[in-house]
Design an enzyme around this catalytic site. Sequence first.
Site, PDB file in Angstrom:
ATOM      1  N   TYR A 237       0.872  -1.167   0.000  1.00 13.59           N
ATOM      2  CA  TYR A 237       0.000   0.000   0.000  1.00 13.59           C
ATOM      3  C   TYR A 237       0.911   1.219   0.000  1.00 13.59           C
ATOM      4  CZ  TYR A 237      -4.245  -2.653   1.198  1.00 13.59           C
ATOM      5  OH  TYR A 237      -5.319  -3.506   1.181  1.00 13.59           O
ATOM      6  N   ASP A 265      -6.118  -0.749  -6.426  1.00  9.97           N
ATOM      7  CA  ASP A 265      -7.579  -0.653  -6.432  1.00  9.97           C
ATOM      8  C   ASP A 265      -8.133  -0.140  -5.108  1.00  9.97           C
ATOM      9  OD1 ASP A 265      -7.079  -2.816  -4.806  1.00  9.97           O
ATOM     10  OD2 ASP A 265      -8.394  -4.224  -5.864  1.00  9.97           O
ATOM     11  N   HIS A 357     -10.015  -7.174  -5.046  1.00  4.09           N
ATOM     12  CA  HIS A 357      -9.709  -7.055  -3.615  1.00  4.09           C
ATOM     13  C   HIS A 357     -10.604  -7.974  -2.785  1.00  4.09           C
ATOM     14  CE1 HIS A 357      -7.165  -4.079  -1.340  1.00  4.09           C
ATOM     15  NE2 HIS A 357      -7.761  -4.679  -0.329  1.00  4.09           N
TER      16      HIS A 357
END
Length: 498
Positions: A237, A265, A357
């Site tokens: 991230y 995403d 995800h």
Amino acid sequence: MSLISTQTIAEHATASSCWIIVHGKVYDVTDFLPEHPGGSKIILKYAGVDATEAYDPIHPPDAITTHLPKDKHLGAVDPNTVVEVVKEVTPEEKIRQELMMARPSLDEIVNLHDFEAVAKAILPPKAWAYYSSASDDEITIRENRAAYQRIWFRPRVLRDVSVVDWSTTILGQRSSLPVYISATALGKLGHPDGELNLTRAAGKHGVIQMIPTLASCAFDEIVDAAVPGQIQFLQLYVNRDREITRKYVQHAEKRGVKGLFITVDAPQLGRREKDMRMKFVDESGVAKVQENQSGVKKNEGVARAISSFIDPSLSWKDIPWFKSITNMPIVLKGVATPEDALMAYDYGLAGIVLSNHGGRQLDTARSGVENLMEVVAALKTRGPWPNPKFEVFVDGGVRRASDVLKAIALGASAVGIGRAFMYSFCAYGQDGVEKAFEIFRDELEMNMRLLGARTIDDLTPEMVDANAIHSHVGLTPPDNLYNTTYQPLALAKFKNKL
């Protein structure tokens, strides 16, 4: 290091002076309250007392020592002033402990759905809500599973399948299975050893583990648990502070990580209502200093609490910078369209993960395996396929080796599996993960023989019929095992029954 009495610590239990205890050490977190990703209320709940039990499941052990300035490390708790508190076992916890003792033996576990059913029964409700939740109406998480049922096999016969080989390479690294362990956050919510269960099992069985940014265990702790030569990837991230990101990525490469998977995403995390409802804090859960205050947010789930650092400005213009800071192959995790797949290819990246995800982001987004055919068709316009310089992975909804074989036949290089392996260690620790690998091996051997495929390279598009993949409403046979463990969404509840 100076010793501080528990009585002195208890005097600092307000927003203007907030001390907490973590692992026997005392920290002044007053200035950190506005910056805490989970908000200030959870810290204030433990102001002046020991916060270790709440801290451990959702933080790496070195989080507080790394991010809090040294002058805020006040000392150690004076052991002579500690009053032992006998923790009361609630009726709910007693039932959970009894269920743990009554679990089926590992010999009785015959598929990955079994692990999920056991995990659902024994996990604390808040942990189950965090792991199992998906966004909005949870349509996509269910579609991820259903999509595989709309793909049918076209087996070949009279082939010598006395020996079948399901090993493969992923980003040039050998793997004993055509799957990798996809990143899932906060492993200690489900087991005290957290992600280390995956590391240890993967090392024994030659399976590649993707280390999550939001692991409960420290990054170095996970890498240190690997055996010599064990292959690990990193899921990233991207932090708003790019210097933090640069140091993290370069440290990972220095420690031997072989691939960088950038999650693309999640500029904002989805609304995961099961998680949000379980984390709703009534007045009994509000810190003393917050009683009767207005504006105290009580409906933020675990996901929102741990994700505020993620940079929503991340864009294609950042790709050259990532390529400049590392020599690891870079893969974009969360691609959903041929257009973005071609851009990733044109930017010279190593691959993409077709992913939504796990259904936790944009609800009603299509499944990765449904997007696969369009993406492969688009990539063929850039040259011969398969392309050794660009790999396409798929994740989401996989519970059977047959799912993996379908995805590979349609053009995937390998398949990522997250929740299924996570549930295996929640239920049985490292032994559970190893059992899950064994189940995959058994299912791969059977299915490859029945398909007429001796190796992974023998899997071709002609072996599957995916004509119904885009039919989102139809006569797909129900997946009874999945439907048994799926927990439907619920509406808000009245406080008292009338």
